[in-house]
Write a protein that holds these residues in place. Structure first.
Motif, PDB file in Angstrom:
ATOM      1  N   ALA A  62       0.823  -1.219   0.000  1.00  0.00           N
ATOM      2  CA  ALA A  62       0.000   0.000   0.000  1.00  0.00           C
ATOM      3  C   ALA A  62       0.853   1.263   0.000  1.00  0.00           C
ATOM      4  O   ALA A  62       0.501   2.261  -0.644  1.00  0.00           O
ATOM      5  CB  ALA A  62      -0.924  -0.012   1.216  1.00  0.00           C
ATOM      6  N   TYR A  63       1.979   1.235   0.713  1.00  0.00           N
ATOM      7  CA  TYR A  63       2.805   2.435   0.886  1.00  0.00           C
ATOM      8  C   TYR A  63       4.285   2.090   0.681  1.00  0.00           C
ATOM      9  O   TYR A  63       5.064   2.004   1.640  1.00  0.00           O
ATOM     10  CB  TYR A  63       2.586   3.035   2.282  1.00  0.00           C
ATOM     11  N   PRO A  64       4.689   1.865  -0.575  1.00  0.00           N
ATOM     12  CA  PRO A  64       6.061   1.431  -0.854  1.00  0.00           C
ATOM     13  C   PRO A  64       7.132   2.441  -0.459  1.00  0.00           C
ATOM     14  O   PRO A  64       8.301   2.072  -0.304  1.00  0.00           O
ATOM     15  CB  PRO A  64       6.059   1.193  -2.374  1.00  0.00           C
ATOM     16  N   GLY A  65       6.758   3.697  -0.272  1.00  0.00           N
ATOM     17  CA  GLY A  65       7.738   4.716   0.100  1.00  0.00           C
ATOM     18  C   GLY A  65       7.918   4.885   1.594  1.00  0.00           C
ATOM     19  O   GLY A  65       8.689   5.745   2.035  1.00  0.00           O
ATOM     20  N   HIS A  66       7.209   4.071   2.389  1.00  0.00           N
ATOM     21  CA  HIS A  66       7.310   4.197   3.841  1.00  0.00           C
ATOM     22  C   HIS A  66       8.464   3.367   4.404  1.00  0.00           C
ATOM     23  O   HIS A  66       8.910   2.392   3.794  1.00  0.00           O
ATOM     24  CB  HIS A  66       6.005   3.739   4.500  1.00  0.00           C
ATOM     25  N   GLY A  67       8.926   3.756   5.586  1.00  0.00           N
ATOM     26  CA  GLY A  67       9.964   3.014   6.279  1.00  0.00           C
ATOM     27  C   GLY A  67       9.374   1.947   7.185  1.00  0.00           C
ATOM     28  O   GLY A  67       8.183   1.970   7.511  1.00  0.00           O
ATOM     29  N   ILE A  68      10.213   1.015   7.598  1.00  0.00           N
ATOM     30  CA  ILE A  68       9.804  -0.091   8.470  1.00  0.00           C
ATOM     31  C   ILE A  68      10.803  -0.217   9.610  1.00  0.00           C
ATOM     32  O   ILE A  68      12.016  -0.184   9.398  1.00  0.00           O
ATOM     33  CB  ILE A  68       9.772  -1.437   7.704  1.00  0.00           C
ATOM     34  N   LEU A  69      10.303  -0.356  10.841  1.00  0.00           N
ATOM     35  CA  LEU A  69      11.116  -0.722  12.000  1.00  0.00           C
ATOM     36  C   LEU A  69      10.402  -1.867  12.694  1.00  0.00           C
ATOM     37  O   LEU A  69       9.366  -1.670  13.333  1.00  0.00           O
ATOM     38  CB  LEU A  69      11.294   0.464  12.955  1.00  0.00           C
ATOM     39  N   ALA A  70      10.923  -3.081  12.526  1.00  0.00           N
ATOM     40  CA  ALA A  70      10.251  -4.272  13.025  1.00  0.00           C
ATOM     41  C   ALA A  70      11.155  -5.014  14.011  1.00  0.00           C
ATOM     42  O   ALA A  70      12.386  -4.946  13.918  1.00  0.00           O
ATOM     43  CB  ALA A  70       9.884  -5.194  11.867  1.00  0.00           C
ATOM     44  N   GLU A  71      10.528  -5.723  14.944  1.00  0.00           N
ATOM     45  CA  GLU A  71      11.309  -6.369  16.005  1.00  0.00           C
ATOM     46  C   GLU A  71      12.327  -7.356  15.464  1.00  0.00           C
ATOM     47  O   GLU A  71      13.474  -7.390  15.907  1.00  0.00           O
ATOM     48  CB  GLU A  71      10.388  -7.083  16.991  1.00  0.00           C
ATOM     49  N   GLU A  72      11.935  -8.179  14.501  1.00  0.00           N
ATOM     50  CA  GLU A  72      12.826  -9.255  14.061  1.00  0.00           C
ATOM     51  C   GLU A  72      13.761  -8.835  12.932  1.00  0.00           C
ATOM     52  O   GLU A  72      14.891  -9.303  12.869  1.00  0.00           O
ATOM     53  CB  GLU A  72      11.998 -10.474  13.633  1.00  0.00           C
ATOM     54  N   SER A  73      13.306  -7.952  12.043  1.00  0.00           N
ATOM     55  CA  SER A  73      14.134  -7.590  10.884  1.00  0.00           C
ATOM     56  C   SER A  73      14.664  -6.162  10.952  1.00  0.00           C
ATOM     57  O   SER A  73      15.372  -5.722  10.036  1.00  0.00           O
ATOM     58  CB  SER A  73      13.328  -7.775   9.591  1.00  0.00           C
TER      59      SER A  73
END
Length: 311
Positions: A62-73
């Motif tokens: 849905a939002y390819p330009g957004h950042g990700i901060l995830a516990e495992e990765s």
């Protein structure tokens, strides 16, 4: 999905429910789930990874330009310089999950320029969905929720999390528990911080406190609490707490009563507050060894102590 919700929140709900479906399927035969250990008493399962994968795929589609901060990765996926960052805990309460203890959840938050603006916490066991958009209130299963109206600490149910990692200061936590338990109607340790915060927002408990938490444990829950009329901060009551690894949340009157109790146990405590911790330990006949591990002295305080000894 509701047409009345913010579009980004709707996508987060879709991601959380998809992850919840994976978790529920795995829970039917939890003994077959592959488990590995990040450190002592800190577990990760194939379910954590599968849940995180479907969440990230749904959000970035849905939002390819957004950042990700995830516990495992971590920040492996998503844009690296976006003002929009999704903060994800794909299975908060993994230890509960692998024992079949039905208290765990999916937590997803969206931070915009460092401020949390969207939040979803989904409990797949009970099919409870907690949501919040900044400025629009907090909801549980599309019903508006508010923090508890209780105003006296002695009537309150407080949730917490016990230390479990190597290096955690167990003796100090005994002091905290002794301080809080004798003033309240009960202390509970459900085992999933995100869900604990959702329960404060819903008024099921009056407050929650814990140390050693990461941003993905508290990001979504913190918005739920504030949008439900509560307060969130560190143990000294400062609101900029997301990455400080200690969290206190509660209904305003109860929060105000807990801050003076917990301040002395904060890593940001003053020298006088630390002295109070040592006195509390002495009153309880508990060893004071290691208290500085949790409430470290500053260089200035060390110099003052040294000069005092010299005198």
């Amino acid at each position: 999905m509701s047409t009345n919700l913010h579009p980004m929140l709707n996508v987060a709900i879709k991601a959380a429910r998809a992850a919840g479906a994976i978790i529920n399927r795995a829970a039917l035969d939890v003994e077959s789930v592959r488990i590995s250990q990040k450190q002592i008493n800190d577990f990760v399962t194939e379910v954590d990874h599968a849940s995180e994968k479907i969440i990230i795929e749904t959000l970035l589609t849905a939002y390819p330009g957004h950042g990700i901060l995830a516990e495992e990765s971590g920040s492996e996926y998503g844009a690296k310089d976006s003002e929009f960052v999704w903060i994800i805990d794909p299975l908060d309460g993994t230890t509960n999950f692998i024992h079949g203890f039905p208290v765990y959840c999916v937590s997803i938050a969206l931070a915009v320029r460092g401020k949390v603006e969207q939040a979803v916490i989904y409990d797949p066991t009970r099919n409870d969905l907690f949501t919040a958009t900044k400025g629009r209130g907090a909801y549980m299963n599309e019903r508006r929720i508010r923090v508890s109206k209780r105003t006296q600490l002695k009537e309150c149910l407080i949730s917490t999390g016990f230390p479990f990692r190597p290096g955690d200061n167990f003796k100090n936590y005994l002091n905290i528990m002794a301080d809080v338990m004798q003033r309240t109607a009960g202390l509970r340790r459900p085992g999933a911080a995100a869900l604990d915060l959702a329960y404060v927002a819903a008024g099921f408990t009056e407050a929650f406190f814990e140390t050693g938490l990461s941003i993905w444990d508290v990001a979504a829950g913190s918005l739920l609490v504030t949008e439900a009329g509560g307060l969130v901060g560190n143990f000294t009551g400062e609101a900029d707490f997301l990455e400080q690894r200690e969290c206190l949340a509660g209904a305003p009157r109860i929060y105000g009563q807990l801050v003076p109790i917990l301040t002395k146990y904060s890593q940001f405590a003053s020298a006088g507050d630390k002295a109070a911790v040592r006195q509390a330990a002495a009153n309880l006949s508990l060893p004071t060894d290691g208290l500085d591990d949790v409430v470290p002295s500053t260089p200035a305080e060390d110099d003052e102590a040294a000069s005092g000894a010299a005198r």
